[in-house]
Design an enzyme around this catalytic site. Structure first.
Site, short mmCIF file in Angstrom:
data_model
loop_
_atom_site.label_atom_id
_atom_site.label_comp_id
_atom_site.label_asym_id
_atom_site.label_seq_id
_atom_site.Cartn_x
_atom_site.Cartn_y
_atom_site.Cartn_z
N ASP A 108 -8.70 -28.28 33.79
CA ASP A 108 -8.69 -29.87 33.81
C ASP A 108 -9.95 -30.20 34.57
OD1 ASP A 108 -6.13 -29.66 33.19
OD2 ASP A 108 -5.15 -30.76 34.78
N ASP A 196 -11.73 -35.79 32.46
CA ASP A 196 -11.22 -34.59 33.01
C ASP A 196 -11.76 -33.71 31.82
OD1 ASP A 196 -9.58 -36.06 34.82
OD2 ASP A 196 -7.77 -35.05 34.11
N HIS A 245 -5.19 -35.17 28.31
CA HIS A 245 -5.67 -33.75 27.90
C HIS A 245 -5.24 -33.45 26.50
CE1 HIS A 245 -5.36 -33.08 32.63
NE2 HIS A 245 -6.36 -33.96 32.40
N ASP A 247 -5.10 -30.71 25.01
CA ASP A 247 -4.68 -29.29 24.69
C ASP A 247 -3.31 -28.97 24.32
OD1 ASP A 247 -4.34 -29.46 27.37
OD2 ASP A 247 -5.56 -27.84 27.71
N CYS A 351 -4.06 -24.66 29.86
CA CYS A 351 -4.59 -25.45 31.19
C CYS A 351 -4.58 -24.53 32.37
CB CYS A 351 -3.06 -26.22 31.40
SG CYS A 351 -2.45 -27.44 30.15
#
Ligand code: GLY
Length: 369
Positions: A108, A196, A245, A247, A351
């Protein structure tokens, strides 16, 4: 042990050196605008804050340590962060929050592009100082690798002007959230650049960045100016009511192949670059679970939050049998990794890691633009 070399241009070249996070001292932070917009409305986390129960921290650390040993057994060098005291408040001239977050998801915070590791601005107040968990490692890399570029994006002020107040309502409902996501109306405003690192995917010369709750358009423009030799592409995934995010939504496995969350498909008008260059975007398999584990920010789609070790080898969470099966059919060798009890600390296998060294150089995978 050899000296560090920082080098990583994409998400799939052979991995040789990686950071794996720790669950140490992880806190559920108090309410704040961007965080509240992300915590699902039916979540058991609403209204709670403070240090996470020690037995859950111990269990998550056991899993992260085992994962680190699995990587080491394959010859991959693994480094770990040094936890700061997350019970301390974060205070600047512009804001105060009573605790911080943790150091389980380095992805992150740290964006590795070639010989550079860039500390992201972050967009939650409780994560403003999170880079400090990684500074001992980054200082060491800087001492050991004369070509390493240690960079930090401008720290944002994170005043109330950074957040749209209509997201502060506790009962918005998924239908309204999806409408807002379609309209690209997210909790963060365009007051200042915010991003991020986990909103960015690296494809050699091309960086693909999700515009959502944690990354705004100015953040993407900042990345474009910061990486002038790259092409920076903005993507949206309108089916995600909590878009943070990239992912658990878009997962490149090797040159030519990307998994896409079937509830969050890349819109048709953003597919041209992949289609023109012969890349295939396939729907990811369904998650094996109907709900995330307790006190978890993320969705069940952490099933597709995998760590690619090389273009033929991928780490998948061990209970995600549909995802493992699909990887097998796609010709990948699957390494099952037990991590579900660590999800609540900040995510899955992608992550909880950040690249330091992958073999390979900066290639152009999308020559037809
Ligand atoms: N964006 C992370 C998730 O799907 O939970």
């Amino acid at each position: 042990m050899t000296n560090t070399i920082v080098n990583s241009w994409n998400e799939w070249d052979p991995l040789r050196h990686v950071i794996v996070g720790r669950a140490d001292d992880c806190h559920i932070p108090p309410a704040e605008p961007a965080l509240d917009a992300k915590v699902p409305e039916d979540s058991d986390m609403r209204g709670q804050w403070g240090k996470r129960p020690q037995d859950t921290i111990d269990r998550a650390n056991e899993l992260l340590d085992t994962f680190a040993r699995q990587l080491e057994a394959r010859g991959i060098r693994v480094d770990r962060p040094t936890s700061i005291d997350h019970s301390k408040p974060a205070t600047t001239p512009d804001f105060h929050t009573d605790s911080q977050f943790g150091c389980m998801p380095p992805r992150d915070v740290l964006l590795t592009v070639g010989s550079e590791i860039l500390e992201a601005t972050m967009s939650y107040r409780c994560r403003w100082f999170e880079y400090l968990n990684y500074r001992p490692l980054l200082q060491k890399y800087w001492e050991e690798d004369p070509n390493f570029r240690h960079e930090a994006a401008p720290k944002p002020r994170l005043t109330d002007a950074d957040y749209h107040p209509d997201y502060l309502n506790e009962k918005i409902g998924d239908a309204q959230r999806l409408k807002w996501a379609e309209e690209k109306h997210f909790v963060t405003t365009e007051e200042e650049p915010l991003f991020d690192a986990a909103d960015v995917l690296r494809f050699g010369r091309d960086l693909v960045v999700q515009h959502g709750f944690t990354t705004n358009l100015k953040g993407i423009e900042w990345l474009r100016r910061h990486f002038p030799d790259h092409r920076v592409h903005t993507v949206n995934f309108p089916g995600d009511p909590y878009p943070i995010h990239i992912d658990a939504t878009f997962t490149p496995l090797r040159p030519g192949l990307i998994l896409n969350n079937p509830q969050r498909r890349l819109p048709a008008d953003q597919r041209a670059m992949y289609e023109k260059n012969g890349w295939e975007i396939v729907d990811a398999a369904q998650p094996a679970h109907n709900a995330p584990p307790p006190l978890c920010y993320s969705s069940t789609w952490l099933s597709m939050n995998v760590l690619v070790l090389d273009p033929k080898t991928v780490c998948v969470e061990a209970s995600e049998h549909y995802q493992m099966e699909q990887m097998d059919k796609l010709g990948m060798n699957v390494i099952p990794v037990d991590l579900r009890d660590a999800y609540a600390f900040g995510g899955g296998l992608h992550c909880c890691t950040a690249d330091v060294y992958r073999e390979g150089t900066c290639e152009d995978y999308f020559p037809v633009q």
